[in-house]
Structures are given as structure tokens and as C-alpha cells.
Design a protein around this motif. Sequence first.
Motif, PDB file in Angstrom:
ATOM      1  N   TRP A 177     -11.691 -16.649 -32.529  1.00  0.00           N
ATOM      2  CA  TRP A 177     -12.787 -16.812 -33.482  1.00  0.00           C
ATOM      3  C   TRP A 177     -12.540 -15.960 -34.719  1.00  0.00           C
ATOM      4  O   TRP A 177     -11.995 -14.859 -34.616  1.00  0.00           O
TER       5      TRP A 177
ATOM      6  N   GLN B 114     -20.250 -14.932 -34.087  1.00  0.00           N
ATOM      7  CA  GLN B 114     -20.846 -14.699 -32.786  1.00  0.00           C
ATOM      8  C   GLN B 114     -21.718 -15.885 -32.436  1.00  0.00           C
ATOM      9  O   GLN B 114     -22.216 -16.576 -33.315  1.00  0.00           O
ATOM     10  N   THR B 115     -21.866 -16.117 -31.152  1.00  0.00           N
ATOM     11  CA  THR B 115     -22.732 -17.198 -30.711  1.00  0.00           C
ATOM     12  C   THR B 115     -24.176 -16.707 -30.718  1.00  0.00           C
ATOM     13  O   THR B 115     -24.437 -15.490 -30.762  1.00  0.00           O
TER      14      THR B 115
ATOM     15  N   PRO C 295     -26.280 -16.786 -28.163  1.00  0.00           N
ATOM     16  CA  PRO C 295     -26.501 -15.920 -27.003  1.00  0.00           C
ATOM     17  C   PRO C 295     -25.929 -14.506 -27.185  1.00  0.00           C
ATOM     18  O   PRO C 295     -26.544 -13.532 -26.755  1.00  0.00           O
ATOM     19  N   GLU C 296     -24.779 -14.385 -27.829  1.00  0.00           N
ATOM     20  CA  GLU C 296     -24.214 -13.056 -28.086  1.00  0.00           C
ATOM     21  C   GLU C 296     -25.124 -12.254 -29.008  1.00  0.00           C
ATOM     22  O   GLU C 296     -25.335 -11.058 -28.808  1.00  0.00           O
ATOM     23  N   HIS C 297     -25.673 -12.902 -30.014  1.00  0.00           N
ATOM     24  CA  HIS C 297     -26.572 -12.223 -30.948  1.00  0.00           C
ATOM     25  C   HIS C 297     -27.850 -11.779 -30.243  1.00  0.00           C
ATOM     26  O   HIS C 297     -28.304 -10.648 -30.420  1.00  0.00           O
TER      27      HIS C 297
ATOM     28  N   GLU D  88     -28.206 -11.148 -27.076  1.00  0.00           N
ATOM     29  CA  GLU D  88     -27.851 -10.040 -26.182  1.00  0.00           C
ATOM     30  C   GLU D  88     -27.694  -8.741 -26.956  1.00  0.00           C
ATOM     31  O   GLU D  88     -28.120  -7.681 -26.510  1.00  0.00           O
ATOM     32  N   ARG D  89     -27.098  -8.800 -28.146  1.00  0.00           N
ATOM     33  CA  ARG D  89     -26.948  -7.588 -28.967  1.00  0.00           C
ATOM     34  C   ARG D  89     -28.308  -7.035 -29.354  1.00  0.00           C
ATOM     35  O   ARG D  89     -28.559  -5.827 -29.252  1.00  0.00           O
TER      36      ARG D  89
END
Length: 65
Positions: free
Chosen positions: A25, A30-31, A33-35, A37-38
Motif C-alpha cells: 500500500w 489505511q482501511t 477498520p484500521e482507522h 481501531e486507531r
Amino acid sequence: MLVPDEEMRQAIAEGRDFMARRTPWPTNCQTLPEHIERLRAEGEISDETAGRALEEWRPKAVGIA
């Protein structure tokens, strides 16, 4: 956040799933879901809010693994 690169642009133009990448990437991508989670990990949103956001997102993400 989507920072398109040539591989993504070509996949989108051809109607292919741009999430199925052959290369790493681009920096800062970021996806969702990653955002989420962050934000949860940093205490910006609660576990409950993160879970609800992910549940609302998943049904709409047809074709995205």
C-alpha cells in the motif's frame, strides 16, 4: 484514507477490486477498520462506538476483504 497510486487507478478504471493489491500500500493509506481501531486505541472513541461503526461498515463493503 485513500492515497491512490497507479495500480489503484488502473484497477478502478478496469472495474477491478483495488483492495486486492500486488504491491504494498502507498504510504499513509489505511482501511476504515484500521482507522477505527486507531481511534479506539488512542481513546478517541469507545469500544462500543468502534464496534458499532465496524458493524455498520461491514454490510456495505461488498467485495472488500
